[in-house]
Motif scaffolding. Structure first.
Motif: not given
Lengths: 713, 99
Positions: B8-11, B34-38, B41-42, B69-71
């Protein structure tokens, strides 16, 4: 915060929808209450009369060309002829003179003759029955009654006689001449029956039959005033024992014009007007018509004494309708009109006849009340909808303009159409709405201002608390630090100095330097993220734990790191983190152990004056990654070499134009120090350069410098 | 944790400093959630961030702690930001990429 201050000091803060709705509801309710109040209290008539009377005073009817004359039986007349009541002979002569010499069109006697002539010869004979010889008495009794003479004259002249309707109560003590009211003669021929809305009396006080039966007309003279004692109307028609009768003025106008018919105008079982010849007089449903009063003109009346006077010029009476009435001092027929506190009844009747002849009545239309209420509610609605929305002069100008329009319509209706439309009733209804709206507006505005003031107060309290907190944080921060003087003496062979200048809003930097038991010197510079008391406390904790960890590990930095990460991790409930640079210098050997947790690399000042960045591998700030494997790095500090450790408050220091000081700025300052530099000199030079760079701007971050130099050999 | 899906991209936009870091932190936390839910990675794309102070680092720290755990990959950072990552040694706890 400044925004709130502005709002609070403004005169009228903007209202919210809910507030405006409340204000409007109050305005609408107030107008309905006023409407109900006016209806319940029947205030309309009295209220309207205030205006209608004022209109008449401001614009009285012009009576200069009156077609009616009053013949007053005044004080002079009583002086000339004798006290009242006069003999019917005198009245007969007066009538004859008016007709024969005055050539009047009609005569109305505004008086009733309910008893026989007091000076009748028969009466005289009765009174002196024992004093006079029988022959004389017989002669007297044989003389004709003056009532007969009067009746003869009346019968030959256009005379209208007065009669007064009496109520059942009054008829208890007034003995009607005609026991059977059905016997009362009526001359006017009504073309239609009068509806039951018309005022009616069971009986009427009339003249004795001898006189009554010869009149050319008979009119009701019931001139009862309104409840406030003011006469505003006279009867046009009335019912006596069910029989249609004309009012005195109308009957006189009819006889004076030689007309027979009176046509009631009836709509939906209610009387609205009476037509006489070509004129239709609008009347109230009770049969009365409203007069537009005028000021009694000079020469509007002649004295009866003058009529009797031989050779007196009666040409001014020719063709006129005259009303004979009593106006002497003792007269009881004195009334109050909108124009005059004291006016004579006969003169009012004269005005009424003239009003019928020339058109001088007023009309209160059947639709007036509905129109007034509708106008009131409409005006109220405009006020309710516009008032809370308008600002300044418009908020007042619009309702005032509308009020003026209402007044203008009412005045125009009076002047041009003789219609009575009350402006006060709509104005009161709208005024109630305006008042309630205004009060509501004031209350809501005050409530809003109070709320804003309270919010401001709360903010000020919060600001004061914040300011206090900042002050406390600064005190905690500075209280934790060693004074500069102590640093210079911590160990021989090394020159140490440090400075911390807290920024106004952020406080989290710290430094320390102390000698260990084995003579080595430990130093540290840290920067806690965050601001306020939390940051200050975490800074205090970090500094204390750092010193404790260094001492506990006896200068072994690897152990120190482990202890620090564990201790700070345990005590870091607020998720803060701290960058830290810790060094341990063996003053005698120059061995330097270094450890950096996310901190700016220090500057290495070589003995030859070169400035280098002392690159430390390091790791992230303590508190960001507890499992990070930090390493200790080992360097050597030759004699005369030194270190300058800073925090990001220096590299991030900003000039007014937005440039930041940067490491280059630090290097430049340090390059200029020269060979024999002292720790204190380096610190002061750097500090001065940063402050000059900022040029008075409020620094965002704490400024911390620690300088350390191994004494040259 | 990445299950094959693209990160996922957060800009974030604009500089991250004393006045903006709180908003940045909030948006970042939401992105992490959101990244966790989906279960993705972020990737934080710093292309449009000219400057970041240590306040931004705090936001990154919080994000990392909540990552579970999300990188989190720091990408597109300019020289200034890279310097910040270097000084703070965040390049040692986050993967920093060029693109």
């Amino acid at each position: 915060m400044s925004k709130t201050v502005d709002a609070a000091t403004q005169a009228a803060p903007a209202l919210e929808r809910g507030q405006r709705r409340r204000i409007r509801a109050a305005g609408f309710l107030a107008s309905l209450i006023m409407l109900a109040l006016l209806t319940l209290l029947k205030g309309n008539e009295r209220l309207g009369n205030v205006t209608f009377d004022a209109y008449q005073r401001l614009h009285p009817r012009d009576l200069a060309a009156m077609k009616v004359k009053a013949v007053d039986i005044d004080a002079a007349s009583l002086h000339a002829i004798g006290s009242w009541p006069w003999s019917r002979y005198d009245l007969a002569r007066l009538t004859e003179l008016l007709v024969k010499k005055g050539h009047v069109a009609a005569i109305g006697f505004d008086m009733v003759f309910p008893e026989e002539d007091r000076q009748a010869p028969a009466r005289f004979a009765e009174r002196y029955a024992t004093d006079l010889p029988p022959a004389t008495l017989a002669q007297l009794r044989a003389l004709p009654s003056m009532d007969k003479s009067f009746a003869d004259v009346i019968g030959a002249s256009p005379v209208v006689l007065a009669r007064a309707g009496v109520t059942a109560r009054e008829s208890d003590f007034i003995e009607p001449i005609y026991k059977d009211a059905a016997q009362l003669p009526v001359e006017a021929s009504f073309t239609a029956p009068l509806p039951p809305t018309v005022e009616h009396w069971p009986q009427a006080l009339s003249s004795i039959p001898a006189i009554e039966e010869v009149g050319h007309g008979y009119g009701l003279v019931n001139g009862e005033p309104d409840p406030d004692g003011i006469v505003r109307h006279v009867p046009a028609v009335g019912l006596v024992n069910g029989a249609a009768n004309a009012g005195f003025a109308l009957e006189l106008a009819r006889v004076g014009q030689g007309l027979d018919a009176l046509t009631p105008i009836v709509a939906r079982d209610a009387l609205h007007g009476v037509r006489l010849g070509t004129r239709t007089i609008p009347v109230r449903t009770d049969g009365r018509f409203l007069l537009h009063f005028g000021r009694w003109p000079a020469g509007g009346a002649s004295s009866a004494a003058d009529v009797f006077r031989r050779g007196y010029d009666l040409s001014s009476l020719a063709g006129k309708i005259v009303i004979v009435g009593l106006t002497s001092g003792g007269s009881t027929d004195v009334v109050t009109t909108p124009l005059s506190a004291r006016d004579f009844g006969p003169h009012i009747q004269a005005q009424a006849v003239d009003a019928i002849l020339r058109g001088g009545w007023l009309e209160r239309p059947a639709w007036a009340l509905v129109a007034e209420d509708a106008a009131g509610l409409l005006l109220a609605l405009v006020v309710i909808l516009w008032f809370p929305r308008l600002d300044g002069i418009a908020a007042y100008a619009v309702p005032v303009a509308l009020a003026l329009i209402v007044l203008a319509v009412s005045a125009a209706a009076f002047l041009l159409l003789a219609l009575l439309l009350d402006p006060l009733r709509p104005l009161l209804i709208a005024g109630a709405a305006a008042a309630a709206t205004f009060v509501g507006l004031l209350a809501e505005t005050m409530a809003t201002q109070r709320r804003l003031r309270e919010a401001l107060h709360t903010q000020q309290l919060a600001a004061a608390r914040t300011a206090g907190e900042m002050e406390a944080a600064r005190e905690i921060q500075l209280g934790m630090l060693q004074p500069r003087e102590n640093l210079a003496r911590i160990a021989p062979g090394v020159d140490v100095d440090a400075l911390l200048e807290p920024a106004r809003r952020v406080g989290g930097d710290f430094y320390d330097a102390f000698a260990l038991d084995d003579g080595r010197v430990a130093f540290l510079v840290g920067d806690v993220s965050g601001k306020g008391v939390d940051a200050a406390l975490f800074m205090a904790l970090s500094k204390a734990l750092a010193e404790s960890a260094i001492r506990q590990a006896a200068g072994d930095l690897a152990r120190t790191i482990a202890l620090l990460v564990a201790d700070l991790g345990r005590h870091n409930a607020a998720d803060m983190f701290v960058t830290m640079l810790i060094g341990v210098l063996d003053v005698t050997s120059g061995a330097l152990a270094l450890f950096s947790a996310g901190h700016e690399n220090p500057f290495l000042l070589r003995a030859d004056g070169r400035i280098e960045e002392l690159v430390i591998e390091g790791g992230p700030p303590i508190g960001t990654a507890d499992d990070f494997p930090y390493d200790v790095e080992h360097k050597t500090l030759a004699p005369g070499e030194g270190l300058v450790v800073i925090t990001d408050g220096i590299v991030d220091a900003q000039a007014v134009d937005g440039r930041s000081f940067d490491r280059a700025g630090v290097e430049l300052v340090l390059t200029r120090l020269g060979d024999g530099w002292l720790a204190r000199g380096a610190v002061d030079a750097l500090r001065s350069a940063v402050r000059a760079f900022e040029d008075g701007a409020d620094p965002y971050d704490d400024l911390t410098i620690l300088a350390l130099r191994r004494t040259p050999a | 944790m990445s299950e094959g899906g693209a990160p996922m991209v957060f800009q974030p936009q604009g500089k991250i400093d004393e006045t903006t870091w709180a908003a940045f932190a909030e948006a970042l936390t939401a992105a992490v959630e959101r990244a966790k839910t989906e279960r993705r990675d972020l990737r934080i794309d710093f292309s449009d961030v000219p400057y970041m102070s240590s306040r931004g680092l705090r936001a990154l720290t919080l994000a990392r702690k909540g990552a579970d755990g999300v990188e989190i990959v720091l990408a597109g950072a300019n020289a200034k930001l890279r310097e910040v990552f270097a000084i703070s040694r965040y390049d040692k706890i986050f993967r920093v990429e060029d693109g």
